[in-house]
Design a protein around this motif. Structure first.
Motif, short mmCIF file in Angstrom:
data_model
loop_
_atom_site.label_atom_id
_atom_site.label_comp_id
_atom_site.label_asym_id
_atom_site.label_seq_id
_atom_site.Cartn_x
_atom_site.Cartn_y
_atom_site.Cartn_z
N UNK A 172 0.83 -1.20 0.00
CA UNK A 172 0.00 0.00 0.00
C UNK A 172 0.86 1.26 0.00
N UNK A 173 1.74 1.39 -0.99
CA UNK A 173 2.67 2.53 -1.00
C UNK A 173 1.97 3.88 -1.15
N UNK A 174 0.80 3.87 -1.76
CA UNK A 174 0.08 5.13 -1.97
C UNK A 174 -1.04 5.32 -0.94
N UNK A 175 -1.01 4.55 0.11
CA UNK A 175 -2.05 4.65 1.12
C UNK A 175 -3.38 4.11 0.59
N UNK A 176 -4.45 4.77 0.97
CA UNK A 176 -5.79 4.31 0.58
C UNK A 176 -6.28 5.01 -0.70
#
Length: 515
Positions: free
Chosen positions: A198-202
């Motif tokens: 989840x490198x870009x978050x949500x």
């Protein structure tokens, strides 16, 4: 006085025409008929000056008459022409409304996409400069695919968005770790663990939900406008059966032959004739209403939580926020990748501090005044609300609802009665007992049945779109003008999808062509 009134009452067309002329001592003048006949653009060459014996007539009563065989045939043709024009004219406003709404919505949505792309390009160029320009095709491809989806292309939205984030992750990870060399296999490994990282978050999940719902609704809505337009165009060209022409002539022009060109039909009589002539079109009405209701559902969806302006306009900001999230967590992300995919080989180059500095530049969005205006000033609310003003395709009885003026015995009577048959219900099967039009209820009009199927399939797609479900539509990138063969193929495809939904859904995944 009451007795005098009773003597002056005028019967409606059927009652008047049924009166026998046998008791008349001399033929009446045909001057009124000649005047009315000439007003229709016909020659008076074969029009009698006075009534003649009418044994030659095939449609109108054969008593004393002002009509020759040639006149009856011309009036027969005139009845057919006027009816065709009347049906086409009655649907003209609706057809032009669909055309204009489709054009405006199409321009609105495409402008919205173009402006969002221009905004992203402008702001990312200003913020990241050369670094963005070197990787701009990742973002350009995103908008290209979104546009292709909207215009009817065979695009799986979820897969396309996943691919965008995967490509963006690969580019950013390499920029943030430029001191290492990454093979294709290594990058593939990164992609496989992206859901865990989840490198870009949500942001990817939220954007996917919003974009998917909004684009499904928008694409289905615009396709619905095209289907409505095409159905309206096709049913406006009514197929007039000989029995209908005969009934129309009796109602509209047989009074001419009896010397009463100004006589108008009773309300109920006109209803029976029109319901017989438009028996097949009447069967379209219920499906049309369901179609319009489904269109309004999707229109409300476009105005509500999944408002396309609220989704598309800030796409650039949402992507930038995702990029910033990865920048802020780059150390943790890199550590997890190295742990799962192994330690990469050094590239022999030092880490690019310039690249890091540029990525760390904060994204500066436009103010509302700076942001490009969307859809050339067109408001989605106005576009959608106008759809709510649409009604059914046809008025199945194109008759006057008020009492008619009848000139008889030098008296104008605003009264009409003595039409004994009941008014039949609308629809093909109800015409079995129509007293005015002989309708073969065993032979439905093929064209009308095809349009009913087209509406049924489109309604189903609209309901799916309202619920956020994506379904297959024939690729319609070149959709502005459909040939007959293209439309027939589309109809075949839609029919197949209704009959075999599971196998057809597996074949692909999305929305129909333009009407």
């Amino acid at each position: 006085m009451n007795a005098m009134w009773r003597l002056q009452v005028a019967f409606c067309t059927v009652s008047v025409l049924s009166l026998s002329s046998a008791g008349e001592s001399k033929a009446r003048s045909c001057s009124e008929v000649r005047q009315a006949y000439k007003a229709k653009g016909f020659s008076l060459l074969n029009v009698p000056l006075q009534e003649i014996s009418g044994e030659h007539l095939r449609v109108c009563p054969q008593g004393y008459t002002c009509c020759t065989s040639e006149m009856e045939e011309k009036l027969n043709q005139q009845s057919k022409l006027e009816f065709e024009n009347m049906v086409e004219e009655s649907s003209r406003h609706m057809r032009t409304t669909f055309i204009s709404r489709h054009k405006k919505f199409d321009e609105f949505f495409l402008d919205l996409l173009d402006n969002s792309e221009k905004s992203l390009n402008s702001m990312f160029t200003r913020t990241y400069g050369k670094l963005y320009m070197q990787n701009s095709e990742v973002f350009q491809d995103l908008f290209t695919e979104l546009k292709r989806y909207y215009t009817g292309g065979n695009v799986n939205l979820e897969e396309m968005l996943n691919d965008f984030w995967s490509r963006l992750l690969e580019r950013m990870f390499q920029l943030l770790n430029s001191q290492y060399h990454f093979t294709d296999d290594y990058l593939e490994c990164i992609g496989k663990i992206a859901d865990v990282l989840k490198p870009f978050g949500d942001a990817p999940r939220r954007l996917k939900i919003q974009v998917t719902k909004a684009f499904i609704a928008a694409r289905t809505f615009v396709q619905g406008l095209m289907v409505g337009r095409e159905v309206a165009n096709r049913v406006a060209k009514v197929n007039v059966a000989p029995a209908c022409v005969r009934a129309l002539t009796k109602m509209l022009y047989c009074p001419y032959c009896r010397g009463m060109a100004g006589l108008k039909p009773c309300h109920n009589y006109c209803h029976n004739v029109m319901r017989g002539c438009l028996a097949n079109q009447a069967d379209l009405d219920s499906e049309w209403n369901l179609f319009i209701d489904a269109m309004l559902l999707v229109a409300n969806r476009l105005e509500g939580p999944d408002n396309i302006e609220a989704v598309i306009d800030p796409v650039d900001i949402k992507i930038s926020e995702a990029i910033i999230t990865m920048q802020e967590n780059s150390m943790q992300v890199s550590a997890k990748v190295f742990q799962e995919c192994g330690q990469p080989k050094p590239s022999g180059l030092s880490r690019s501090t310039r690249g890091i500095d540029m990525l760390n530049s904060r994204f500066r969005p436009y103010t509302p005044e700076q942001r490009p205006t969307s859809a050339a000033g067109t408001s989605l609310e106005r576009l959608v609300s106008s759809q709510k003003q649409m009604s059914t395709v046809f008025l199945y009885c194109l008759c006057h609802n008020q009492a008619v003026e009848i000139g008889l015995i030098n008296t104008v009577i605003l009264f009409c009665f003595r039409y004994f048959p009941e008014v039949v219900k609308e629809g093909l099967t109800n015409q079995i007992n129509n007293p005015e039009v002989d309708v073969d209820i065993t032979r439905p009009d093929t064209l009308i049945r095809q349009q009913i199927m087209a509406l049924r399939v489109m309604t189903n797609k609209l309901k799916n779109a309202y619920n956020g479900n994506d379904i297959y539509f024939q690729d319609s990138s070149k959709r502005q003008f459909l040939s007959c063969s293209s439309y027939n193929k589309l109809l075949f495809d839609m029919t197949n999808m209704v009959l075999w939904p599971h196998s057809y859904y597996r074949y692909n995944n999305i929305i129909q062509t333009q009407v």
